[in-house]
Design a protein around this motif. Structure first.
Motif, short mmCIF file in Angstrom:
data_model
loop_
_atom_site.label_atom_id
_atom_site.label_comp_id
_atom_site.label_asym_id
_atom_site.label_seq_id
_atom_site.Cartn_x
_atom_site.Cartn_y
_atom_site.Cartn_z
N UNK A 136 0.83 -1.20 0.00
CA UNK A 136 0.00 0.00 0.00
C UNK A 136 0.87 1.26 0.00
N UNK A 137 1.84 1.30 0.92
CA UNK A 137 2.75 2.44 1.01
C UNK A 137 3.51 2.60 -0.30
N UNK A 138 3.86 1.45 -0.88
CA UNK A 138 4.63 1.44 -2.11
C UNK A 138 3.86 2.12 -3.24
N UNK A 139 2.57 1.81 -3.33
CA UNK A 139 1.74 2.42 -4.36
C UNK A 139 1.66 3.93 -4.14
N UNK A 140 1.42 4.32 -2.89
CA UNK A 140 1.33 5.75 -2.56
C UNK A 140 2.64 6.45 -2.91
N UNK A 141 3.75 5.81 -2.57
CA UNK A 141 5.06 6.42 -2.81
C UNK A 141 5.33 6.57 -4.31
N UNK A 142 4.85 5.60 -5.10
CA UNK A 142 5.01 5.68 -6.55
C UNK A 142 4.32 6.93 -7.09
N UNK A 143 3.07 7.13 -6.64
CA UNK A 143 2.34 8.32 -7.09
C UNK A 143 3.01 9.60 -6.60
N UNK A 144 3.50 9.55 -5.36
CA UNK A 144 4.20 10.71 -4.81
C UNK A 144 5.44 11.04 -5.65
N UNK A 145 6.15 9.99 -6.04
CA UNK A 145 7.37 10.20 -6.82
C UNK A 145 7.02 10.84 -8.17
N UNK A 146 5.91 10.38 -8.77
CA UNK A 146 5.49 10.96 -10.04
C UNK A 146 5.11 12.44 -9.87
N UNK A 147 4.45 12.74 -8.75
CA UNK A 147 4.09 14.13 -8.46
C UNK A 147 5.37 14.98 -8.35
N UNK A 148 6.36 14.47 -7.58
CA UNK A 148 7.61 15.21 -7.40
C UNK A 148 8.32 15.39 -8.74
N UNK A 149 8.24 14.33 -9.55
CA UNK A 149 8.91 14.38 -10.86
C UNK A 149 8.25 15.43 -11.75
N UNK A 150 6.89 15.43 -11.77
CA UNK A 150 6.16 16.43 -12.56
C UNK A 150 6.56 17.84 -12.11
N UNK A 151 6.72 17.99 -10.79
CA UNK A 151 6.98 19.30 -10.22
C UNK A 151 8.42 19.77 -10.50
N UNK A 152 9.37 18.83 -10.46
CA UNK A 152 10.78 19.23 -10.55
C UNK A 152 11.38 18.96 -11.92
N UNK A 153 10.73 18.09 -12.72
CA UNK A 153 11.23 17.70 -14.03
C UNK A 153 12.69 17.23 -13.98
N UNK A 154 12.97 16.33 -13.06
CA UNK A 154 14.30 15.73 -13.02
C UNK A 154 14.37 14.61 -14.06
N UNK A 155 15.59 14.23 -14.38
CA UNK A 155 15.80 12.99 -15.10
C UNK A 155 15.89 11.91 -14.02
N UNK A 156 15.06 10.87 -14.13
CA UNK A 156 15.09 9.85 -13.08
C UNK A 156 15.46 8.49 -13.66
#
Lengths: 256, 253
Positions: free
Chosen positions: A174-194
């Motif tokens: 469950x946490x893993x799924x939430x963290x995945x979405x969180x990471x995508x949000x952070x990525x959208x916000x910062x536009x890093x290369x991941x």
């Protein structure tokens, strides 16, 4: 030749053999790939396919026997945390430091002034959704929160590239799924290369623009799969036909 | 919170009961009052002792020897232990040797220390160091083992140099275990010094207790024991207080 190289990684013909307990292990065999700027690339492969060796090299902690790794047009020879922020499988926070001091750690190594450090750490913690948790010690945080702090530590110097080594492997589903979405949000916000290494095929497809599939030892890139699912990604997508087809395609490659 | 007060209260009651029994049993002739004088009698002697300048001299001798041995054994033992544990070759050679020597009772070496150093300050100190240094080294091995490799990897990947890795990863990681070494060192050290004093000496609390023993002066012996016990507990609690202050960094092992 004024090409914009910011936020790019090129891995060129990397082969590596390491010796442990007198036994030679051929870990990587002629691995080449490119990650363009702002892209989210996942790497999947069976255990022991040399993913960790590759990451150690990207982090500048190991030098390949053959080939080279170029980050923003510059060959990697040692850790360069201002270009590549790293997040490891275990959050690896220092238990004797508060969340905020943990995030400040990369800055304090460089002798950044305390006031600046403090502001940057708070910004990074806010970015990962941990505003107000700065004074907590790691043992007072849940697994997911620890990994958030670890991501904040990776982002605190605002590097163009973030490298993540199975960051959510130790978390519950469950946490893993939430963290995945969180990471995508952070990525959208910062536009890093991941660059995101994972064991989970679903996670690899769900998060990435492209999935690199590695073979068992010696590790080679055996497939590059473009994930053309629309963004933003939604949990429901995982049960759609295109998603499952991509997942199956990867599975067929690493099964044997 | 309430539970903490409760356990503290129960602890106090147990202590009070023990002292009560100690007072009551000899008076009621349940035990031989010559072997176990009542608590009140022992404490009267104790309060007399701690006001006696002659006793202060003995106490000072013991404390000086203990402190000197402590100040030698802890840094030297910790440094040796860390060096041995950090070097793979040295570790393979010396670690088993340290374990072997640690398992030998140190008291049987006492006569050799007298032959080597005579009955002197340095004989006590040397024996104190000898009884302590191996436990300090072994604890230092554990301290080095408590440094997590993933912490080192994180520090390195963020560009830490060797000096920064030592100061910011090694030292804080090892501190809780090294504090444990300090605590154990003091116990072993105090034991060693008192033993050496009881065996052969001209001064010191151990010497007094030995002399009183031969003179069958039980209240004095017990007052001496109370003094030593008080000092040991005091030191132990002091280190434990420091340990508690860095408790949050033991929580996340």
């Amino acid at each position: 030749m004024n090409k914009d190289v910011s936020g790019t990684i090129q891995v060129e013909g990397v082969s590596h053999t390491f010796v442990s307990n007198g036994e030679k292990t051929h870990a990587l065999d002629n691995v080449s790939f490119e990650v363009p700027k702002n892209r989210f690339v996942s790497i999947v492969g069976p255990s022991g396919c040399g993913k960790s060796s590759l990451l150690m090299m990207l982090a500048g902690l190991q030098t390949p026997d053959e080939g080279r790794i170029i980050c923003e047009g510059k060959k990697i020879t040692r850790p360069d945390p201002q270009r590549i922020g790293v997040v490891f499988q275990e959050a690896s926070l220092f238990p004797w430091l508060t969340a905020e001091k943990n995030v400040e750690f990369p800055l304090s190594l460089r002798g950044v002034k305390p006031a600046v450090r403090h502001d940057r750490a708070r910004e990074a913690l806010a970015l990962v959704g941990l505003e107000g948790f700065g004074s907590r010690y790691p043992h007072e945080l849940s697994g997911g929160m620890k990994q958030r702090v670890s991501i904040a530590r990776g982002l605190v110097q605002d590097p163009p590239i973030l490298m993540m080594d199975e960051p959510f492997a130790a978390l519950d589903e469950q946490t893993r799924t939430v963290m995945g979405d969180e990471l995508l949000r952070i990525w959208e916000q910062t536009r890093k290369t991941i660059l995101f290494v994972t064991h989970s095929l679903g996670e690899a497809v769900y998060l990435a623009d492209q999935v690199l599939v590695m073979s068992a030892r010696p590790g080679r890139i055996i497939d590059r799969i473009d994930v053309d699912l629309p963004r933003p990604r939604r949990f429901e997508m995982m049960s759609t036909q295109p998603f499952m087809e991509l997942r199956e395609r990867i599975w067929r490659q690493i099964r044997h | 919170m309430a539970a903490r007060y409760e356990t503290a209260l129960i602890r106090l009651i147990i202590i009070a009961l023990l002292f009560g029994a100690w007072e009551f049993a000899p008076r009621a002739d349940l035990v031989n009052a010559r072997l176990l004088p009542p608590a009140s009698e022992v404490f009267t002697v104790f309060f007399g002792l701690i006001q006696d300048p002659g006793f202060h001299g003995h106490l000072a001798t013991t404390l000086q020897q203990t402190l000197t041995a402590f100040l030698i054994a802890v840094p030297v033992g910790a440094l040796l232990g860390i060096l041995i544990a950090e070097n793979r070759f040295a570790g393979e050679v010396f670690k088993p040797l340290v374990f072997f020597v640690f398992s030998i009772p140190k008291s049987i070496f006492l006569p050799m220390f007298i032959l080597a150093f005579g009955i002197s300050f340095w004989q006590k100190v040397a024996f104190g160091v000898f009884s302590t240094i191996f436990i300090v080294m072994m604890t230092a091995f554990a301290a080095v083992a408590s440094v997590r490799s993933d912490h080192i990897r994180v520090a390195r990947s963020y560009g830490a140099n060797l000096r920064q890795i030592i100061a910011r990863v090694y030292l804080p990681s090892m501190t809780p275990v090294l504090l444990e070494a300090v605590r154990l060192a003091m116990i072993f050290n105090f034991t060693g010094i008192l033993l050496a004093e009881m065996y052969a000496s001209r001064a010191g609390v151990g010497n007094l207790i030995g002399t009183w023993g031969r003179g069958f002066q039980i209240p004095q012996i017990m007052a001496g024991i109370v003094t030593v016990a008080g000092l040991s507990i005091l030191f132990n609690e002091l280190v434990r207080w420091f340990e508690r202050r860095c408790e949050h960094w033991r929580g996340d092992r």
